[in-house]
Write an enzyme that holds these catalytic residues in place. Structure first.
Site, PDB file in Angstrom:
ATOM      1  N   LYS A  62     -14.009  -5.336  -7.564  1.00  0.00           N
ATOM      2  CA  LYS A  62     -12.618  -5.662  -7.892  1.00  0.00           C
ATOM      3  C   LYS A  62     -12.473  -6.450  -9.187  1.00  0.00           C
ATOM      4  O   LYS A  62     -11.400  -6.496  -9.782  1.00  0.00           O
ATOM      5  CB  LYS A  62     -11.993  -6.448  -6.733  1.00  0.00           C
ATOM      6  CG  LYS A  62     -11.728  -5.599  -5.522  1.00  0.00           C
ATOM      7  CD  LYS A  62     -11.833  -6.364  -4.221  1.00  0.00           C
ATOM      8  CE  LYS A  62     -13.255  -6.408  -3.738  1.00  0.00           C
ATOM      9  NZ  LYS A  62     -13.458  -6.839  -2.364  1.00  0.00           N
TER      10      LYS A  62
ATOM     11  N   GLU B 194     -11.379   3.611  -5.867  1.00  0.00           N
ATOM     12  CA  GLU B 194     -10.792   3.664  -4.524  1.00  0.00           C
ATOM     13  C   GLU B 194     -11.334   2.542  -3.628  1.00  0.00           C
ATOM     14  O   GLU B 194     -10.607   1.949  -2.833  1.00  0.00           O
ATOM     15  CB  GLU B 194     -11.100   5.036  -3.890  1.00  0.00           C
ATOM     16  CG  GLU B 194     -10.685   5.198  -2.440  1.00  0.00           C
ATOM     17  CD  GLU B 194      -9.177   5.127  -2.243  1.00  0.00           C
ATOM     18  OE1 GLU B 194      -8.455   5.782  -3.005  1.00  0.00           O
ATOM     19  OE2 GLU B 194      -8.729   4.422  -1.323  1.00  0.00           O
TER      20      GLU B 194
ATOM     21  N   LYS C 194      -6.299  -7.459  -4.228  1.00  0.00           N
ATOM     22  CA  LYS C 194      -5.883  -6.127  -3.758  1.00  0.00           C
ATOM     23  C   LYS C 194      -4.371  -5.953  -3.931  1.00  0.00           C
ATOM     24  O   LYS C 194      -3.901  -4.872  -4.315  1.00  0.00           O
ATOM     25  CB  LYS C 194      -6.320  -5.928  -2.311  1.00  0.00           C
ATOM     26  CG  LYS C 194      -7.849  -5.760  -2.215  1.00  0.00           C
ATOM     27  CD  LYS C 194      -8.355  -5.889  -0.802  1.00  0.00           C
ATOM     28  CE  LYS C 194      -9.853  -5.651  -0.733  1.00  0.00           C
ATOM     29  NZ  LYS C 194     -10.448  -6.068   0.537  1.00  0.00           N
TER      30      LYS C 194
HETATM   31  N1  HSE Z   1     -14.668  -8.754   1.681  1.00  0.00           N
HETATM   32  C1  HSE Z   1     -13.802  -7.622   1.695  1.00  0.00           C
HETATM   33  C2  HSE Z   1     -13.046  -7.596   3.004  1.00  0.00           C
HETATM   34  C3  HSE Z   1     -14.626  -6.390   1.515  1.00  0.00           C
HETATM   35  O1  HSE Z   1     -13.421  -8.314   3.928  1.00  0.00           O
HETATM   36  O2  HSE Z   1     -12.054  -6.884   3.119  1.00  0.00           O
HETATM   37  C4  HSE Z   1     -13.825  -5.159   1.244  1.00  0.00           C
HETATM   38  O3  HSE Z   1     -13.116  -5.252   0.020  1.00  0.00           O
END
Ligand code: HSE
Length: 352
Positions: free
Chosen positions: A126, A150, A225
């Site tokens: 990311k 993705e 995200k």
């Molecule tokens: N550490 C992240 C989570 C991994 O727990 O969602 C996936 O991006």
């Protein structure tokens, strides 16, 4: 008739996610070739702590996995990840280095070098997406390469490609859901009576948590995200600082139990929405009624609802973290890159 070609892979990193992808590539080698036209040759694997291995004729992923499982060095070749990305035999770089949201490194340098030389990059990291999305997309466009990520949101459960490819033509005004597997797992286990520390240790053991789990529990992972969703899905690039962020580190078991006694459940909810002035994004622990669809999303499962004009709400629920779960995201992007590059006969066109 399917036209076959072999894709030269360079793994930058070989931790949870890299090994997850490698396991799938080994297990499904024949099916990937026959059904998806994906034939891979691994030409380099470079790690920070376990050495590097290079072979222009192809490394055995099964052997590398066995070495990793035994805690052994993967190889003794002296090569940097950028050098490995630029090997003549490398067609696609898999950036599976750990996320660093401050510098993006080492993935950012590897990605810049690879795209700059016309090689495609597939990543679950990311950091580079958060820090340099526009630059990297532009570089990929200029050089005729692909940059796909993705796995940066909801692991292998389609989210970005769902919005950008399957929902093509829809105007998406709002995205909301659970996008961090670790915190959702911890909250679920706390509701089952587990202590916070014990639940976090389980999430780490299962390969859900970031290398530094404060990235999960302080809400950074969900915030990045939300940033990526705002930038990619809503088409309004924002910085990570613009995401209003609260994590779950101050949530106690008694908070979880008190919410349950009120017929509610605490979930870490991420949101990104169009506003009159552009876009807003936030992450915060939110009490939701048990009857709410997100209340039933437990463990490391994630869920996202896209609010669209043509279809109204579209919700996807599936794994949000995990080794092979994230490996699947890389695999689907890799199949897409291989198909795109095969279509224009490009695997030989990169600069050295
Ligand atoms: N550490 C992240 C989570 C991994 O727990 O969602 C996936 O991006």
């Amino acid at each position: 008739m399917r036209v076959e070609s072999t894709v030269g892979l360079c793994f930058a990193g070989f931790g949870n996610v890299g090994q997850g992808l490698a396991r799938i590539l080994v297990r499904k080698e024949r099916e990937l070739a026959e059904r998806w036209g994906l034939n891979c040759r691994t030409v380099a694997v470079v790690t920070r702590t376990r050495g590097a291995a290079v072979s222009r004729d192809g490394l055995s992923l099964a052997e590398l996995l066995a070495r990793a499982e035994r805690g052994e060095q993967l190889g003794t070749d002296r090569i940097t990840p950028v050098e490995a990305a630029l090997l003549p035999q490398t067609d696609v770089v898999l950036d599976v280095t750990p996320t660093n949201l401050k510098t993006g490194e080492p993935g950012l340098s590897v990605t810049r070098a690879a795209l700059g030389s016309g090689r495609s990059v597939v990543t679950s990291n990311k950091g580079p997406v958060s820090l340099a999305l526009e630059e990297l997309r532009e570089l990929a466009r200029e050089r005729g390469a692909c940059f796909r990520f993705e796995g940066s949101v909801m692991s292998g459960t389609p989210s970005l490609n769902l919005a950008m490819e399957s929902l093509a033509g829809c105007d998406i005004s709002h995205v909301q859901g659970i996008v961090n597997g670790t915190t959702n797992y911890i909250l679920t286990r706390m509701e089952e009576g587990c202590e916070y520390g014990e639940a976090l240790a389980e999430a780490q053991e299962k390969g859900y948590a970031e290398a530094d789990p404060s990235g999960d529990v302080d809400g950074w992972d969900a915030a990045v995200k939300a940033q990526i969703l705002a930038s990619v899905v809503l088409g309004s690039p924002i910085s990570l600082d613009a995401v209003d962020r609260t994590g779950i580190s101050s949530i106690t078991r008694s908070d979880v139990e008190a919410a349950a006694s009120r017929g509610r459940r605490i979930k870490l909810i991420a949101r990104a929405a169009r506003t009159a002035g552009g876009v807003s994004a936030s992450v915060s622990p939110t009490e939701i009624p048990l009857a709410h669809p997100l209340a039933g999303v437990g463990g490391a499962t994630n869920a996202l609802t896209f609010t669209t004009d043509n279809l109204r709400d579209v919700t996807i629920i599936g794994p949000g973290a995990g080794r092979e779960e994230t490996g699947q995201a890389l695999l689907s992007d890799l199949i897409a890159v291989a198909a795109a590059e095969r279509a224009c006969g490009r695997f030989a066109a990169k600069a050295g």
